[in-house]
Design an enzyme around this catalytic site. Structure first.
Site, mmCIF file in Angstrom:
data_model
loop_
_atom_site.group_PDB
_atom_site.id
_atom_site.type_symbol
_atom_site.label_atom_id
_atom_site.label_comp_id
_atom_site.label_asym_id
_atom_site.label_seq_id
_atom_site.Cartn_x
_atom_site.Cartn_y
_atom_site.Cartn_z
ATOM 1 N N ASP A 1 -14.462 6.415 1.557
ATOM 2 C CA ASP A 1 -14.704 5.198 2.335
ATOM 3 C C ASP A 1 -14.002 4.009 1.691
ATOM 4 O O ASP A 1 -13.395 4.111 0.623
ATOM 5 C CB ASP A 1 -16.203 4.941 2.470
ATOM 6 N N CYS B 1 0.812 -1.213 0.000
ATOM 7 C CA CYS B 1 0.000 0.000 0.000
ATOM 8 C C CYS B 1 0.845 1.260 0.000
ATOM 9 O O CYS B 1 0.309 2.364 -0.082
ATOM 10 C CB CYS B 1 -0.963 -0.011 1.193
#
Length: 352
Positions: free
Chosen positions: A53, A20
Protein backbone atom coordinates in the site's frame (compact mmCIF):
# COMPACT_ATOMS: atom_id res chain seq x y z
CA UNK A 1 12.74 23.60 -29.36
CA UNK A 2 14.09 22.38 -26.02
CA UNK A 3 12.65 23.13 -22.59
CA UNK A 4 16.07 22.86 -20.96
CA UNK A 5 17.02 26.00 -18.96
CA UNK A 6 19.71 28.17 -20.55
CA UNK A 7 22.12 27.49 -17.67
CA UNK A 8 24.92 25.02 -18.44
CA UNK A 9 24.11 23.13 -15.23
CA UNK A 10 21.68 20.27 -15.87
CA UNK A 11 20.41 18.55 -12.74
CA UNK A 12 19.28 15.51 -14.73
CA UNK A 13 22.90 14.92 -15.83
CA UNK A 14 23.71 13.93 -12.22
CA UNK A 15 21.06 11.20 -11.99
CA UNK A 16 21.10 7.71 -13.50
CA UNK A 17 17.29 7.74 -13.37
CA UNK A 18 14.83 10.52 -12.64
CA UNK A 19 11.72 10.77 -10.50
CA UNK A 20 9.78 7.59 -9.76
CA UNK A 21 11.65 5.93 -12.62
CA UNK A 22 14.38 5.45 -9.98
CA UNK A 23 12.32 2.79 -8.22
CA UNK A 24 13.77 -0.69 -7.89
CA UNK A 25 12.10 -2.86 -10.55
CA UNK A 26 8.97 -4.63 -9.24
CA UNK A 27 10.33 -8.14 -9.81
CA UNK A 28 13.57 -7.42 -7.93
CA UNK A 29 11.69 -5.65 -5.14
CA UNK A 30 9.41 -8.68 -4.71
CA UNK A 31 12.48 -10.94 -4.36
CA UNK A 32 14.03 -8.62 -1.78
CA UNK A 33 10.87 -8.50 0.32
CA UNK A 34 10.47 -12.30 0.16
CA UNK A 35 13.82 -12.64 1.92
CA UNK A 36 13.00 -10.15 4.68
CA UNK A 37 12.29 -11.69 8.05
CA UNK A 38 8.91 -11.43 9.70
CA UNK A 39 8.34 -9.33 12.79
CA UNK A 40 5.62 -8.96 15.42
CA UNK A 41 2.83 -6.71 14.15
CA UNK A 42 0.97 -4.70 16.81
CA UNK A 43 -2.81 -4.75 16.57
CA UNK A 44 -2.78 -0.96 16.16
CA UNK A 45 -0.98 -1.23 12.80
CA UNK A 46 -3.90 -1.01 10.41
CA UNK A 47 -1.83 -0.97 7.20
CA UNK A 48 1.70 -2.28 6.80
CA UNK A 49 3.66 -3.84 3.94
CA UNK A 50 1.31 -6.74 3.30
CA UNK A 51 -0.41 -5.33 0.18
CA UNK A 52 2.28 -2.86 -1.01
CA UNK A 53 0.00 0.00 0.00
CA UNK A 54 0.92 3.66 -0.29
CA UNK A 55 1.64 4.36 3.39
CA UNK A 56 1.63 2.80 6.83
CA UNK A 57 -1.36 3.52 9.08
CA UNK A 58 -1.26 3.21 12.88
CA UNK A 59 -4.41 3.57 14.98
CA UNK A 60 -3.92 6.09 17.78
CA UNK A 61 -7.43 6.01 19.23
CA UNK A 62 -11.04 5.57 18.13
CA UNK A 63 -11.01 8.90 16.29
CA UNK A 64 -7.51 9.15 14.84
CA UNK A 65 -5.05 7.04 12.90
CA UNK A 66 -1.54 8.20 11.98
CA UNK A 67 -0.42 7.90 8.34
CA UNK A 68 3.34 7.73 7.78
CA UNK A 69 5.13 7.64 4.43
CA UNK A 70 8.32 8.70 2.70
CA UNK A 71 9.40 9.27 -0.89
CA UNK A 72 12.55 10.69 -2.48
CA UNK A 73 14.38 10.49 -5.80
CA UNK A 74 16.92 11.99 -8.19
CA UNK A 75 16.06 14.95 -10.47
CA UNK A 76 13.43 14.47 -13.14
CA UNK A 77 13.85 18.05 -14.42
CA UNK A 78 16.74 20.51 -14.60
CA UNK A 79 15.09 23.47 -12.89
CA UNK A 80 15.91 23.10 -9.17
CA UNK A 81 12.78 24.84 -7.91
CA UNK A 82 10.56 22.63 -10.09
CA UNK A 83 12.45 19.53 -8.94
CA UNK A 84 11.72 20.41 -5.32
CA UNK A 85 8.05 21.05 -6.08
CA UNK A 86 7.63 17.75 -7.92
CA UNK A 87 9.37 15.69 -5.23
CA UNK A 88 7.29 17.24 -2.45
CA UNK A 89 4.01 16.79 -4.33
CA UNK A 90 4.86 13.17 -4.98
CA UNK A 91 5.68 12.45 -1.33
CA UNK A 92 2.56 14.11 0.06
CA UNK A 93 0.38 12.19 -2.42
CA UNK A 94 0.65 8.96 -0.42
CA UNK A 95 -1.20 10.55 2.50
CA UNK A 96 -4.03 11.63 0.20
CA UNK A 97 -4.03 8.14 -1.34
CA UNK A 98 -4.88 6.70 2.09
CA UNK A 99 -7.75 9.16 2.44
CA UNK A 100 -5.93 11.31 4.98
CA UNK A 101 -4.95 14.89 5.69
CA UNK A 102 -1.20 15.69 5.84
CA UNK A 103 -0.06 17.42 9.03
CA UNK A 104 3.76 17.63 8.92
CA UNK A 105 6.81 16.80 6.83
CA UNK A 106 10.52 16.18 7.32
CA UNK A 107 12.96 16.93 4.50
CA UNK A 108 15.41 14.36 3.12
CA UNK A 109 18.28 16.11 1.35
CA UNK A 110 21.30 14.38 -0.22
CA UNK A 111 23.42 16.58 -2.48
CA UNK A 112 26.86 16.53 -4.19
CA UNK A 113 28.07 19.53 -2.23
CA UNK A 114 31.25 20.03 -4.25
CA UNK A 115 29.41 20.02 -7.58
CA UNK A 116 26.14 21.87 -6.98
CA UNK A 117 26.15 25.55 -6.01
CA UNK A 118 24.57 26.32 -2.67
CA UNK A 119 21.95 28.52 -4.30
CA UNK A 120 20.82 25.61 -6.52
CA UNK A 121 20.40 23.37 -3.47
CA UNK A 122 18.53 26.21 -1.78
CA UNK A 123 16.09 26.47 -4.69
CA UNK A 124 15.34 22.73 -4.50
CA UNK A 125 14.46 23.08 -0.84
CA UNK A 126 12.42 26.24 -1.50
CA UNK A 127 10.44 24.39 -4.16
CA UNK A 128 9.55 21.69 -1.66
CA UNK A 129 8.60 24.29 0.93
CA UNK A 130 6.24 25.99 -1.53
CA UNK A 131 4.26 22.77 -2.05
CA UNK A 132 4.15 22.04 1.67
CA UNK A 133 2.74 25.54 2.18
CA UNK A 134 0.09 24.80 -0.46
CA UNK A 135 -0.76 21.59 1.42
CA UNK A 136 -0.96 23.58 4.66
CA UNK A 137 1.84 21.75 6.48
CA UNK A 138 5.23 22.72 7.94
CA UNK A 139 8.58 21.15 7.18
CA UNK A 140 9.45 20.53 10.82
CA UNK A 141 12.94 19.12 10.37
CA UNK A 142 14.84 16.59 8.32
CA UNK A 143 18.27 15.24 7.50
CA UNK A 144 21.03 16.18 5.05
CA UNK A 145 24.03 14.27 3.69
CA UNK A 146 26.75 14.76 1.07
CA UNK A 147 25.92 12.45 -1.85
CA UNK A 148 27.17 11.50 -5.32
CA UNK A 149 23.74 12.17 -6.85
CA UNK A 150 21.24 14.87 -5.85
CA UNK A 151 18.32 13.37 -3.96
CA UNK A 152 15.37 15.20 -2.44
CA UNK A 153 12.13 14.10 -0.83
CA UNK A 154 10.03 14.12 2.29
CA UNK A 155 8.84 12.03 5.18
CA UNK A 156 5.16 12.95 5.51
CA UNK A 157 2.72 12.29 8.32
CA UNK A 158 -1.03 12.66 8.23
CA UNK A 159 -4.20 11.86 10.09
CA UNK A 160 -7.35 9.99 9.12
CA UNK A 161 -10.36 8.60 10.94
CA UNK A 162 -9.78 4.83 11.38
CA UNK A 163 -13.08 4.05 9.65
CA UNK A 164 -12.16 6.14 6.60
CA UNK A 165 -8.77 4.62 5.77
CA UNK A 166 -8.75 3.76 2.06
CA UNK A 167 -6.54 0.75 1.35
CA UNK A 168 -5.49 -0.48 -2.07
CA UNK A 169 -6.86 -3.95 -1.26
CA UNK A 170 -10.58 -3.38 -0.78
CA UNK A 171 -11.94 -3.18 -4.33
CA UNK A 172 -15.24 -4.97 -4.88
CA UNK A 173 -16.68 -6.94 -7.77
CA UNK A 174 -18.38 -4.62 -10.25
CA UNK A 175 -16.54 -1.48 -9.10
CA UNK A 176 -15.65 1.12 -11.68
CA UNK A 177 -12.07 2.43 -11.88
CA UNK A 178 -11.46 6.17 -12.09
CA UNK A 179 -8.04 7.66 -12.86
CA UNK A 180 -7.45 11.22 -11.63
CA UNK A 181 -4.53 12.36 -13.82
CA UNK A 182 -3.41 11.59 -17.39
CA UNK A 183 -0.42 9.32 -18.08
CA UNK A 184 2.86 10.11 -19.80
CA UNK A 185 5.18 11.79 -17.27
CA UNK A 186 7.99 9.29 -17.82
CA UNK A 187 7.83 9.78 -21.58
CA UNK A 188 7.97 13.55 -21.21
CA UNK A 189 10.93 13.24 -18.84
CA UNK A 190 12.76 10.97 -21.31
CA UNK A 191 12.26 13.58 -24.04
CA UNK A 192 13.44 16.33 -21.68
CA UNK A 193 16.63 14.49 -20.82
CA UNK A 194 17.42 14.22 -24.55
CA UNK A 195 16.56 17.92 -25.07
CA UNK A 196 13.61 17.07 -27.30
CA UNK A 197 10.75 18.44 -25.18
CA UNK A 198 9.24 21.78 -26.20
CA UNK A 199 8.04 24.46 -23.80
CA UNK A 200 4.38 23.37 -24.00
CA UNK A 201 5.31 19.78 -23.17
CA UNK A 202 7.44 20.90 -20.25
CA UNK A 203 4.63 23.04 -18.88
CA UNK A 204 2.16 20.16 -19.17
CA UNK A 205 4.60 17.97 -17.28
CA UNK A 206 5.08 20.52 -14.48
CA UNK A 207 1.35 21.23 -14.18
CA UNK A 208 0.63 17.50 -13.84
CA UNK A 209 3.40 16.63 -11.39
CA UNK A 210 2.86 19.59 -9.05
CA UNK A 211 -0.91 19.17 -8.69
CA UNK A 212 -1.58 17.89 -5.17
CA UNK A 213 -3.95 14.91 -4.98
CA UNK A 214 -6.19 16.72 -2.50
CA UNK A 215 -9.39 14.97 -3.71
CA UNK A 216 -8.22 11.94 -1.71
CA UNK A 217 -9.60 13.37 1.53
CA UNK A 218 -13.05 14.06 0.07
CA UNK A 219 -13.09 10.65 -1.62
CA UNK A 220 -12.45 8.97 1.73
CA UNK A 221 -15.72 10.45 2.98
CA UNK A 222 -17.75 8.71 0.23
CA UNK A 223 -19.06 5.36 1.41
CA UNK A 224 -19.08 3.96 -2.12
CA UNK A 225 -15.32 4.47 -2.57
CA UNK A 226 -13.86 1.08 -1.68
CA UNK A 227 -10.19 1.28 -2.62
CA UNK A 228 -7.71 4.03 -3.38
CA UNK A 229 -4.10 4.22 -4.50
CA UNK A 230 -1.91 6.51 -6.57
CA UNK A 231 -0.14 5.68 -9.81
CA UNK A 232 3.61 6.23 -9.54
CA UNK A 233 6.77 4.37 -10.51
CA UNK A 234 5.28 1.02 -11.51
CA UNK A 235 2.94 2.63 -14.05
CA UNK A 236 -0.81 2.23 -14.36
CA UNK A 237 -0.57 -1.52 -14.95
CA UNK A 238 1.65 -2.10 -11.92
CA UNK A 239 -0.51 -0.20 -9.48
CA UNK A 240 -3.72 -1.64 -10.94
CA UNK A 241 -2.19 -5.07 -10.44
CA UNK A 242 -1.47 -4.30 -6.77
CA UNK A 243 -5.12 -3.30 -6.37
CA UNK A 244 -6.17 -6.52 -8.13
CA UNK A 245 -3.96 -8.78 -6.05
CA UNK A 246 -5.07 -7.14 -2.81
CA UNK A 247 -8.73 -7.82 -3.58
CA UNK A 248 -8.17 -11.19 -5.26
CA UNK A 249 -10.18 -9.95 -8.23
CA UNK A 250 -9.49 -9.21 -11.87
CA UNK A 251 -9.33 -5.77 -13.43
CA UNK A 252 -10.23 -4.73 -16.96
CA UNK A 253 -8.77 -1.52 -18.40
CA UNK A 254 -10.22 0.07 -21.53
CA UNK A 255 -7.22 1.61 -23.30
CA UNK A 256 -9.23 4.15 -25.36
CA UNK A 257 -10.59 5.65 -22.13
CA UNK A 258 -7.21 6.14 -20.42
CA UNK A 259 -6.36 9.90 -20.35
CA UNK A 260 -2.95 10.84 -21.75
CA UNK A 261 -0.84 13.98 -21.53
CA UNK A 262 -0.64 15.99 -24.78
CA UNK A 263 1.90 14.72 -27.27
CA UNK A 264 3.04 11.61 -25.37
CA UNK A 265 1.84 9.12 -27.96
CA UNK A 266 3.90 10.84 -30.63
CA UNK A 267 6.95 11.05 -28.36
CA UNK A 268 6.68 7.37 -27.43
CA UNK A 269 6.37 6.47 -31.12
CA UNK A 270 9.62 8.39 -31.70
CA UNK A 271 11.34 6.28 -29.05
CA UNK A 272 11.28 8.53 -25.98
CA UNK A 273 10.56 5.73 -23.50
CA UNK A 274 12.27 5.23 -20.13
CA UNK A 275 14.19 2.08 -19.26
CA UNK A 276 11.90 1.74 -16.23
CA UNK A 277 8.99 1.00 -18.56
CA UNK A 278 10.65 -2.20 -19.82
CA UNK A 279 11.71 -3.15 -16.29
CA UNK A 280 8.15 -2.71 -15.11
CA UNK A 281 6.82 -5.01 -17.84
CA UNK A 282 9.49 -7.61 -17.09
CA UNK A 283 8.44 -7.55 -13.44
CA UNK A 284 4.71 -8.08 -13.84
CA UNK A 285 3.88 -8.72 -17.51
CA UNK A 286 3.03 -12.37 -16.84
CA UNK A 287 -0.03 -11.21 -14.89
CA UNK A 288 -1.27 -8.83 -17.58
CA UNK A 289 -3.24 -9.83 -20.68
CA UNK A 290 -2.98 -7.37 -23.55
CA UNK A 291 -5.43 -7.80 -26.41
CA UNK A 292 -3.85 -8.07 -29.87
CA UNK A 293 -5.04 -4.53 -30.67
CA UNK A 294 -2.76 -3.04 -28.00
CA UNK A 295 0.36 -1.68 -29.70
CA UNK A 296 3.91 -1.58 -28.26
CA UNK A 297 3.51 2.19 -27.86
CA UNK A 298 0.31 1.71 -25.84
CA UNK A 299 2.08 -0.90 -23.70
CA UNK A 300 4.82 1.64 -23.05
CA UNK A 301 2.21 4.20 -21.97
CA UNK A 302 0.60 1.73 -19.58
CA UNK A 303 3.93 0.80 -17.98
CA UNK A 304 5.32 4.34 -18.05
CA UNK A 305 6.56 5.35 -14.57
CA UNK A 306 4.49 8.23 -13.26
CA UNK A 307 6.10 10.72 -10.93
CA UNK A 308 3.43 12.35 -8.76
CA UNK A 309 0.75 10.50 -10.74
CA UNK A 310 -2.98 10.47 -10.30
CA UNK A 311 -5.25 8.74 -7.82
CA UNK A 312 -6.75 5.43 -8.94
CA UNK A 313 -10.19 4.98 -7.40
CA UNK A 314 -12.27 1.81 -7.17
CA UNK A 315 -15.87 2.76 -6.47
CA UNK A 316 -19.39 1.42 -6.82
CA UNK A 317 -20.95 2.07 -10.22
CA UNK A 318 -23.61 4.23 -8.56
CA UNK A 319 -20.90 6.51 -7.11
CA UNK A 320 -19.05 7.32 -10.33
CA UNK A 321 -20.76 10.67 -10.87
CA UNK A 322 -19.95 11.75 -7.31
CA UNK A 323 -16.32 10.68 -7.64
CA UNK A 324 -15.92 12.56 -10.91
CA UNK A 325 -17.60 15.60 -9.36
CA UNK A 326 -15.04 15.59 -6.51
CA UNK A 327 -12.23 15.57 -9.06
CA UNK A 328 -13.79 18.28 -11.23
CA UNK A 329 -14.45 20.57 -8.24
CA UNK A 330 -10.73 20.50 -7.45
CA UNK A 331 -9.52 21.09 -11.00
CA UNK A 332 -8.82 17.53 -12.11
CA UNK A 333 -10.62 17.88 -15.42
CA UNK A 334 -8.91 14.89 -17.07
CA UNK A 335 -10.27 12.40 -14.51
CA UNK A 336 -12.00 9.53 -16.31
CA UNK A 337 -13.54 6.10 -15.87
CA UNK A 338 -10.97 3.70 -17.36
CA UNK A 339 -12.27 0.23 -16.51
CA UNK A 340 -13.84 -1.99 -13.89
CA UNK A 341 -13.23 -4.73 -11.35
CA UNK A 342 -14.22 -8.18 -12.60
CA UNK A 343 -14.25 -11.70 -11.21
CA UNK A 344 -11.14 -13.54 -10.09
CA UNK A 345 -8.43 -14.63 -10.34
CA UNK A 346 -6.25 -11.57 -9.80
CA UNK A 347 -4.76 -10.06 -12.93
CA UNK A 348 -5.20 -7.19 -15.36
CA UNK A 349 -6.68 -7.35 -18.85
CA UNK A 350 -6.33 -4.44 -21.26
CA UNK A 351 -8.82 -4.01 -24.07
CA UNK A 352 -8.20 -1.89 -27.15
Amino acid sequence: MSATPSSALRLTSFSHGGGCGCKIAPGILADILKKSSGFPVPKELMVGIETADDAAVYKLNDEQALIATTDFFMPIVDDPYDFGRIAATNAISDVYAMGGTPIMALALVAMPINQLPVDVIGKIIQGGESICAEAGIPIAGGHTIDSVEPIYGLVVMGLVHPSRVKRNADAKMGDKLVLGKPLGVGILSAALKKEALDAAGYQAMIDNTTKLNKPGKALSDLSGVHALTDVTGFGLLGHALELSRGAGLGIRIDMPKVPLLPGVTDLATRGFITGASARNWAGYGNDVLLEDSISPVQQALLTDPQTSGGLLVSCGADKVDQVLAVFREQGFNDAAVIGEVTGGPAGVRVQG
